[in-house]
Enzyme design. Structure first.
Site, short mmCIF file in Angstrom:
data_model
loop_
_atom_site.label_atom_id
_atom_site.label_comp_id
_atom_site.label_asym_id
_atom_site.label_seq_id
_atom_site.Cartn_x
_atom_site.Cartn_y
_atom_site.Cartn_z
N GLY A 88 -3.96 3.03 -11.15
CA GLY A 88 -3.46 3.50 -9.85
C GLY A 88 -2.87 2.44 -8.95
N ASP A 136 -3.25 -3.41 -20.24
CA ASP A 136 -2.49 -3.03 -19.06
C ASP A 136 -3.30 -3.23 -17.78
OD1 ASP A 136 -1.02 0.15 -17.95
OD2 ASP A 136 -0.74 -1.92 -17.29
N GLY A 137 -2.82 -4.22 -16.97
CA GLY A 137 -3.46 -4.42 -15.66
C GLY A 137 -4.15 -5.77 -15.57
N ASP A 154 5.47 2.90 -14.88
CA ASP A 154 4.19 3.39 -14.35
C ASP A 154 4.46 4.59 -13.45
OD1 ASP A 154 2.63 0.18 -14.26
OD2 ASP A 154 1.88 1.99 -15.24
N HIS A 201 7.74 -0.90 -18.75
CA HIS A 201 6.54 -0.05 -18.65
C HIS A 201 6.68 0.79 -17.39
CE1 HIS A 201 2.21 0.83 -19.27
NE2 HIS A 201 2.11 0.74 -17.95
C1 DX5 Z 1 -2.14 0.35 -13.13
C2 DX5 Z 1 -0.88 0.35 -14.01
C3 DX5 Z 1 -0.52 -1.03 -14.47
C4 DX5 Z 1 -0.21 -1.96 -13.33
C5 DX5 Z 1 0.26 -3.32 -13.83
O1 DX5 Z 1 -2.52 1.67 -12.92
O2 DX5 Z 1 -1.08 1.14 -15.14
O3 DX5 Z 1 0.60 -0.95 -15.36
O4 DX5 Z 1 0.69 -1.51 -12.47
O5 DX5 Z 1 -0.72 -4.12 -13.40
P1 DX5 Z 1 -0.54 -5.60 -12.83
O6 DX5 Z 1 0.31 -5.52 -11.60
O7 DX5 Z 1 -1.94 -6.00 -12.58
O8 DX5 Z 1 0.13 -6.37 -13.94
ZN ZN Z 2 0.49 1.13 -16.67
#
Ligand code: DX5
Ligand code: ZN
Length: 221
Positions: free
Chosen positions: A148, A177-178, A38, A36
């Protein structure tokens, strides 16, 4: 039992190319299905992260699918670079487009190029905005944290949003996601998510155990 897809977030590996290469190799060998990416531009988000130039190199070193999440302004102007660099899915951030007709045009451009188009919806945006985009997308990213930053706490409101997305489409791919970890993953899957993104949980634990746990496999197996 539905197959759960795990998409490891690139965020924890930072902007250093060799740490990205080491990380994608590691998560790939431990069973991640997708990477993924980011992408943050420091304009839509405070943080700046990696961009399409990393994708070209990463693609050469990994057979993982590239699940690109563009948290950037003016994505319509650079989307072709991600298509050319080898993205398999490109998701656009709903809130980054003031003009939704440009968002629709860009989603259409992604699909016309033969790859999958996704719409990412931030935690404070009403999930009902999804209705008008269903015909343009293959996947929705339901942000379970404020877009973010990695390592934030999972916002329980996301569960209702996942349930809503599943209630309006049986075939739409739903990506959570997140803040996804062993506990929140179960809630997301139960609510209808197919794909789980994880950055912090995989990065701060034993990656193999974390990935297998997210897949719902007890590691003992
Ligand atoms: C947040 C991103 C996520 C994040 C992943 O804006 O889109 O993909 O980095 O989240 P965590 O680290 O919480 O798994
Ligand atoms: Zn993401």
């Amino acid at each position: 039992m539905r197959k759960i897809v795990v998409s490891a977030s690139s965020l924890p590996a930072g902007r250093n190319m060799s740490s990205q290469l080491e990380y994608i190799e590691r998560v790939g060998s431990y069973g991640a299905d997708m990477y993924h990416l980011d992408v943050m531009d420091g304009k839509f988000t405070k943080q700046k992260s990696i961009d399409f130039s990393y994708l070209e190199q990463l693609k050469e070193h990994s057979s993982l699918l590239f699940d690109v999440h563009l948290m950037i302004m003016d994505a319509d102007k650079v989307v072709s670079k991600y298509i050319k660099a080898g993205a398999n899915i490109i998701s656009l951030q709903y809130e980054a487009f003031a003009d939704k007709s440009v968002l629709i045009k860009t989603l259409t451009k992604i699909k016309k190029s033969g790859i999958m188009a996704g719409l990412a919806i931030d935690i404070d945006t009403d999930i009902k905005v999804l209705d008008q985009f269903l015909k343009y997308i293959d996947m929705v990213i339901i942000l379970c944290v404020k877009a973010g930053k990695g390592g934030q706490k999972f916002d329980e409101n996301a569960i209702k949003k996942i349930k809503y997305a599943r209630s309006i489409s049986k075939e739409l791919l739903i990506e959570a996601d997140g803040g996804v970890n062993a506990d929140t993953a179960k809630q997301c899957v139960k609510a209808g998510a197919d794909i789980l993104v994880s950055g912090y949980y995989i990065y701060t634990n034993d990656a193999y155990t974390a990935i297998q746990t997210l897949k719902g496999k007890s590691v003992a197996e």
